[in-house]
Write a protein that holds these residues in place. Structure first.
Motif, PDB file in Angstrom:
ATOM      1  N   GLN A 102      52.462  43.090  25.921  1.00  0.00           N
ATOM      2  CA  GLN A 102      52.683  42.721  27.277  1.00  0.00           C
ATOM      3  C   GLN A 102      54.268  42.888  27.486  1.00  0.00           C
ATOM      4  O   GLN A 102      54.762  43.207  28.456  1.00  0.00           O
ATOM      5  N   ASP A 130      55.080  46.464  27.749  1.00  0.00           N
ATOM      6  CA  ASP A 130      54.397  47.135  28.955  1.00  0.00           C
ATOM      7  C   ASP A 130      55.411  46.610  30.190  1.00  0.00           C
ATOM      8  O   ASP A 130      55.949  47.663  30.977  1.00  0.00           O
ATOM      9  N   LEU A 131      56.049  45.571  30.115  1.00  0.00           N
ATOM     10  CA  LEU A 131      56.857  45.169  30.864  1.00  0.00           C
ATOM     11  C   LEU A 131      58.190  45.952  30.872  1.00  0.00           C
ATOM     12  O   LEU A 131      58.667  46.560  32.035  1.00  0.00           O
ATOM     13  N   GLU A 158      56.803  44.610  41.213  1.00  0.00           N
ATOM     14  CA  GLU A 158      55.846  44.764  40.385  1.00  0.00           C
ATOM     15  C   GLU A 158      56.241  44.142  38.956  1.00  0.00           C
ATOM     16  O   GLU A 158      55.699  43.507  38.382  1.00  0.00           O
ATOM     17  N   LYS A 169      55.061  40.942  36.674  1.00  0.00           N
ATOM     18  CA  LYS A 169      54.609  41.419  35.164  1.00  0.00           C
ATOM     19  C   LYS A 169      55.755  40.424  34.369  1.00  0.00           C
ATOM     20  O   LYS A 169      55.067  39.621  33.484  1.00  0.00           O
ATOM     21  N   ASP A 183      54.060  36.858  34.754  1.00  0.00           N
ATOM     22  CA  ASP A 183      52.605  36.921  33.952  1.00  0.00           C
ATOM     23  C   ASP A 183      52.899  36.808  32.398  1.00  0.00           C
ATOM     24  O   ASP A 183      52.214  35.872  31.701  1.00  0.00           O
TER      25      ASP A 183
END
Length: 224
Positions: free
Chosen positions: A62, A65-66, A91, A95, A98
């Motif tokens: 994750q 991805d960030l 966005e 993220k 999250d």
């Protein structure tokens, strides 16, 4: 395991603060050492390590991805309108939130890892606690507290250590515990050997007879 014996530790402090404590028999154990010898605990730890590794990989994925979102935004920022920038920034921010929330959910206080550890280790802790109760009753101990618990122990006399007795209740005691020491090799005194050519008798050989000394003849002896 520390929580299992925190009440016992507190009771120990209360007992030692009263005159009645002088008549109380007490002892201590090392719960971490005991559980370290239990196969069920080792299996639980292995399962926890596997879960922790997998969860950590998910979080790292994750985060990648960030990072990708942020790098793409930086490279395209000059081409974006203000509304588009705001959208991309929101966005990225969402993220990031999250990822942090998921990390806290897994590894935070009372997170999934914490709950899973309690689930897997509680049966082992219950076994140890039951064994402690049996030892306390057999040895007529007023209290047993945990050396690896929150109570700081500046000095411990081994005579009060009941760790091995708890391990015996759990079937984990050392086989050589309280066993007589092995006998050493039998040593015998070897009789000295006599020099070659001497008698093998235990008695010393008799000295050889001395020959009488001969005298040289006097001058003129034997002449008429």
């Amino acid at each position: 395991m520390k929580k299992l014996f925190c009440l016992l530790s507190a009771a120990f402090v209360l007992l030692t603060a009263t005159p009645a404590a002088q008549a109380q028999k007490f002892g201590y154990i090392d719960s971490e050492f005991i559980m370290g010898k239990m196969p069920a605990y080792a299996q639980a730890q292995q399962e926890l390590n596997t879960l922790s590794t997998n969860w950590q990989k998910e979080i790292e994925s994750q985060k990648k991805d960030l990072d990708k979102l942020y790098r793409n935004y930086q490279s395209e920022e000059v081409l974006l309108t203000e509304p588009m920038k705001k959208k991309r920034q929101d966005e990225i921010l969402k993220k990031e939130q999250d990822v942090k929330a998921y990390q806290n959910k897994i590894f935070g206080y009372e997170g999934q890892l914490f709950k899973k550890r309690q689930e897997l280790t509680k049966p082992v802790q219950d076994q140890v606690f039951e064994a402690v109760e049996k030892v306390a009753k057999k040895k007529q101990l007023g209290i047993i507290f945990d050396k690896s618990g929150d109570l700081t122990m500046l000095y411990t006399n081994p005579i009060h250590d009941y760790t091995e007795f708890v391990m015996e209740e759990l079937g984990l005691a050392s086989e050589d515990r309280n066993q007589p020491a092995q006998k050493g090799a039998v040593r015998t005194v070897t009789k000295p050997t006599t020099p070659a050519g001497d008698s093998e008798s235990d008695e010393a050989p008799a000295p050889a007879p001395r020959k009488p000394a001969t005298r040289a003849p006097r001058p003129g002896a034997g002449k008429n």
